[in-house]
Scaffold this active site. Structure first.
Site, PDB file in Angstrom:
ATOM      1  N   THR A 183       0.849  -1.200   0.000  1.00 60.32           N
ATOM      2  CA  THR A 183       0.000   0.000   0.000  1.00 60.32           C
ATOM      3  C   THR A 183       0.879   1.242   0.000  1.00 60.32           C
ATOM      4  O   THR A 183       1.767   1.374   0.839  1.00 60.32           O
ATOM      5  CB  THR A 183      -0.919  -0.035   1.240  1.00 60.32           C
ATOM      6  OG1 THR A 183      -1.882  -1.057   1.031  1.00 60.32           O
ATOM      7  CG2 THR A 183      -1.632   1.298   1.450  1.00 60.32           C
ATOM      8  N   GLN A 202      -4.021  -7.420  -6.404  1.00 60.55           N
ATOM      9  CA  GLN A 202      -4.525  -7.888  -5.115  1.00 60.55           C
ATOM     10  C   GLN A 202      -5.921  -7.336  -4.842  1.00 60.55           C
ATOM     11  O   GLN A 202      -6.124  -6.116  -4.768  1.00 60.55           O
ATOM     12  CB  GLN A 202      -3.587  -7.511  -3.973  1.00 60.55           C
ATOM     13  CG  GLN A 202      -3.956  -8.305  -2.708  1.00 60.55           C
ATOM     14  CD  GLN A 202      -3.279  -7.807  -1.458  1.00 60.55           C
ATOM     15  OE1 GLN A 202      -3.340  -6.632  -1.143  1.00 60.55           O
ATOM     16  NE2 GLN A 202      -2.651  -8.707  -0.725  1.00 60.55           N
ATOM     17  N   HIS A 230      -6.799 -10.985  -0.932  1.00 60.18           N
ATOM     18  CA  HIS A 230      -6.220 -10.562   0.346  1.00 60.18           C
ATOM     19  C   HIS A 230      -7.035 -11.179   1.477  1.00 60.18           C
ATOM     20  O   HIS A 230      -8.145 -10.736   1.768  1.00 60.18           O
ATOM     21  CB  HIS A 230      -6.251  -9.028   0.433  1.00 60.18           C
ATOM     22  CG  HIS A 230      -5.360  -8.449   1.494  1.00 60.18           C
ATOM     23  ND1 HIS A 230      -4.965  -9.148   2.608  1.00 60.18           N
ATOM     24  CD2 HIS A 230      -4.783  -7.217   1.608  1.00 60.18           C
ATOM     25  CE1 HIS A 230      -4.185  -8.375   3.367  1.00 60.18           C
ATOM     26  NE2 HIS A 230      -4.061  -7.191   2.774  1.00 60.18           N
ATOM     27  N   ASN A 264      -4.076  -9.876   7.464  1.00 61.67           N
ATOM     28  CA  ASN A 264      -3.863  -8.568   8.108  1.00 61.67           C
ATOM     29  C   ASN A 264      -5.099  -7.881   8.680  1.00 61.67           C
ATOM     30  O   ASN A 264      -5.166  -6.652   8.732  1.00 61.67           O
ATOM     31  CB  ASN A 264      -3.147  -7.614   7.132  1.00 61.67           C
ATOM     32  CG  ASN A 264      -1.745  -8.109   6.815  1.00 61.67           C
ATOM     33  OD1 ASN A 264      -1.225  -8.967   7.523  1.00 61.67           O
ATOM     34  ND2 ASN A 264      -1.136  -7.588   5.760  1.00 61.67           N
ATOM     35  N   TYR A 303      -8.258  -7.709   7.615  1.00 53.92           N
ATOM     36  CA  TYR A 303      -9.282  -7.155   6.726  1.00 53.92           C
ATOM     37  C   TYR A 303     -10.468  -8.121   6.597  1.00 53.92           C
ATOM     38  O   TYR A 303     -10.519  -9.139   7.276  1.00 53.92           O
ATOM     39  CB  TYR A 303      -8.657  -6.788   5.375  1.00 53.92           C
ATOM     40  CG  TYR A 303      -7.570  -5.736   5.554  1.00 53.92           C
ATOM     41  CD1 TYR A 303      -7.889  -4.468   6.055  1.00 53.92           C
ATOM     42  CD2 TYR A 303      -6.237  -6.018   5.287  1.00 53.92           C
ATOM     43  CE1 TYR A 303      -6.908  -3.511   6.259  1.00 53.92           C
ATOM     44  CE2 TYR A 303      -5.237  -5.058   5.498  1.00 53.92           C
ATOM     45  CZ  TYR A 303      -5.589  -3.807   5.981  1.00 53.92           C
ATOM     46  OH  TYR A 303      -4.621  -2.858   6.204  1.00 53.92           O
ATOM     47  N   ARG A 309      -3.581 -14.764  -0.003  1.00 53.92           N
ATOM     48  CA  ARG A 309      -2.609 -14.332   1.006  1.00 53.92           C
ATOM     49  C   ARG A 309      -3.216 -14.436   2.404  1.00 53.92           C
ATOM     50  O   ARG A 309      -4.323 -13.953   2.647  1.00 53.92           O
ATOM     51  CB  ARG A 309      -2.182 -12.885   0.751  1.00 53.92           C
ATOM     52  CG  ARG A 309      -0.989 -12.472   1.586  1.00 53.92           C
ATOM     53  CD  ARG A 309      -0.470 -11.104   1.186  1.00 53.92           C
ATOM     54  NE  ARG A 309       0.973 -11.046   1.353  1.00 53.92           N
ATOM     55  CZ  ARG A 309       1.626 -10.024   1.897  1.00 53.92           C
ATOM     56  NH1 ARG A 309       0.975  -8.974   2.325  1.00 53.92           N
ATOM     57  NH2 ARG A 309       2.939 -10.042   2.013  1.00 53.92           N
ATOM     58  N   ASN A 311      -4.172  -4.736  12.605  1.00 54.27           N
ATOM     59  CA  ASN A 311      -5.544  -4.245  12.613  1.00 54.27           C
ATOM     60  C   ASN A 311      -6.432  -4.981  13.615  1.00 54.27           C
ATOM     61  O   ASN A 311      -7.564  -5.343  13.331  1.00 54.27           O
ATOM     62  CB  ASN A 311      -6.138  -4.335  11.191  1.00 54.27           C
ATOM     63  CG  ASN A 311      -5.473  -3.361  10.244  1.00 54.27           C
ATOM     64  OD1 ASN A 311      -5.388  -2.173  10.541  1.00 54.27           O
ATOM     65  ND2 ASN A 311      -4.962  -3.857   9.131  1.00 54.27           N
ATOM     66  N   GLY A 368       9.079  -6.648   0.476  1.00 53.10           N
ATOM     67  CA  GLY A 368       8.309  -5.416   0.494  1.00 53.10           C
ATOM     68  C   GLY A 368       9.219  -4.213   0.589  1.00 53.10           C
ATOM     69  O   GLY A 368       9.506  -3.538  -0.395  1.00 53.10           O
ATOM     70  N   ARG A 369       9.674  -3.928   1.810  1.00 51.76           N
ATOM     71  CA  ARG A 369      10.463  -2.717   2.037  1.00 51.76           C
ATOM     72  C   ARG A 369      11.694  -2.649   1.137  1.00 51.76           C
ATOM     73  O   ARG A 369      12.053  -1.574   0.651  1.00 51.76           O
ATOM     74  CB  ARG A 369      10.863  -2.630   3.510  1.00 51.76           C
ATOM     75  CG  ARG A 369       9.694  -2.219   4.390  1.00 51.76           C
ATOM     76  CD  ARG A 369       9.951  -2.533   5.843  1.00 51.76           C
ATOM     77  NE  ARG A 369       9.916  -3.984   6.057  1.00 51.76           N
ATOM     78  CZ  ARG A 369      10.181  -4.566   7.217  1.00 51.76           C
ATOM     79  NH1 ARG A 369      10.534  -3.849   8.256  1.00 51.76           N
ATOM     80  NH2 ARG A 369      10.105  -5.879   7.329  1.00 51.76           N
TER      81      ARG A 369
END
Ligand code: 8OZ
Length: 374
Positions: free
Chosen positions: A26, A101, A178, A181, A183, A230, A238, A325-326
């Site tokens: 994101t 995604q 997704h 996390n 959601y 995923r 969250n 990712g990072r």
């Protein structure tokens, strides 16, 4: 040498040349109004594409109701489809593959994102602890969502199917659902957020039903071999968290096994907040190691990997590919840098979310760095 990372891998019909996958990230830089992927977004993805490499897009809201963060690019309007088309073109022009995604945040939304300012939807009317991100980038306490009416669940599944069809129209190579996390899909999976008494709540079988129905609907559009899922089995993002993750996710993964997906994508506990959970997951082994025996398809794993630990995980057979990712944020040419053993640019956290080109498309590749040195 990193022979495992740079050996080919088939994901469904796609022949990947290496196993350095770009994780879904994101970045909150869609153009406004309308949360439309922009030319800058296309440039960013194009920079990170490699011949035979796989990119998974940032989470893309399947509907307005599914959106919970500002400037996240959706996949439910004609303008968004057109915007994504430029992204997939940029990736394909470099010989890369890109999956979209499919994202629905459920209770992690805020009424400021919702049509008519309605309350967000969730399996049950239980507010998340913590702070929502409003449409104007403010942080406010989460609202108590409305429990989705059972009659509307088939509509929700249709929304996923339509979004999946839109992704196809936009030129993607597949889609990832997704289910991680904290959601919507994970809110259904986990007991703390799903207190329903109908066939979508209660038993593990019932809590898994929405995910399986979404996978089936999306697979009808794409063929299951172009669909990934995923999951974050030990995550606490969250305000999520399951008391008995082994039992729940053991069941989920066994059920998914029967659907012949392109891949399963797991987030390692160390990268999803485990260890800070009230439930003690400090000493959990790697999710990849734990669930690999239960999963007969291709497995992508994400979570704080470095080139050496990624290579080791592949060598040990714990995964088939590693998502970064990072490191991919800061290194547009990450696969090439890893292959050459080159130094990696450090990432700059304050520019992860929102803003423009800074901290987005201005990280140098090795070639840029060479030119600058000349
Ligand atoms: C960080 C910030 C906003 C969203 C996720 C889509 O956790 C996200 C996300 C991550 O999967």
């Amino acid at each position: 040498m990193l022979t495992n990372l740079f050996s080919p891998l088939a994901i469904g019909p796609h022949e990947l040349a290496h196993r350095v996958v770009m994780a879904p990230l994101t970045r909150m830089r869609a153009s406004q109004p309308g949360n439309i992927p922009s030319a800058l977004n296309a440039e960013y993805y194009g920079q990170r594409a490699t011949k035979g490499g796989l990119i998974i897009s940032e989470g893309s809201p399947v509907s307005l109701v599914g959106q919970g963060m500002p400037a996240t690019p959706g996949i439910h309007t004609p303008e968004q489809i057109e915007g994504w088309q430029a992204v997939t073109d940029a990736v394909h022009s470099k010989g890369g593959k890109i999956f979209l995604q499919l994202w629905h945040v459920g209770r992690i939304s805020h009424s400021s994102h919702q049509p008519d300012g309605a309350l967000p939807i969730a399996p049950s009317a239980i507010a998340a602890r913590g702070q929502a991100f409003t449409a104007s980038f403010e942080r406010v306490p989460f609202e108590t969502p409305q429990a989705i009416d059972i009659d509307l669940i088939s509509l929700l599944i249709d929304i996923y199917a339509q979004a999946a069809a839109n992704a196809k129209q936009a030129g993607f190579d597949g889609v990832e659902i997704h289910g991680a996390n904290g959601y919507l899909i994970e809110q259904f999976l986990q007991a703390r957020t799903n207190q329903r008494t109908d066939q979508y709540g209660g038993s593990i079988e019932n809590r898994t039903r929405l995910l399986l129905e979404v996978v089936e609907a999306v697979s009808k559009i794409w063929g299951s071999e172009r669909v990934g899922v995923r999951l974050s089995p030990f995550g606490i993002a969250n305000d999520s968290g399951e008391d008995d993750p082994l039992r729940l996710y053991g069941h989920v993964i066994r059920e998914l096994n029967r659907l012949h997906l392109g891949y399963l994508h797991l987030i390692e506990p160390r990268a999803s907040g485990a260890g800070q959970a009230e439930v003690d997951h400090k000493n959990v082994p790697s999710a990849a190691e734990l669930f690999r025996p239960a999963w007969s398809g291709k497995l992508i794993v994400a979570g704080n990997f470095r080139p050496d630990t990624a290579e080791a995980a592949l060598a040990a057979g714990h995964a088939d590919a590693i998502a970064f990712g990072r490191l991919f944020i800061a290194n547009p040419d990450l696969p090439e840098r890893i292959r050459r053993g080159a130094a990696l640019n450090p990432y700059h956290r304050p520019t992860f979310y929102g803003g423009g080109a800074e901290g987005y498309t201005d990280y140098p590749s090795l070639d840029d760095a060479m030119e600058a040195a000349e």
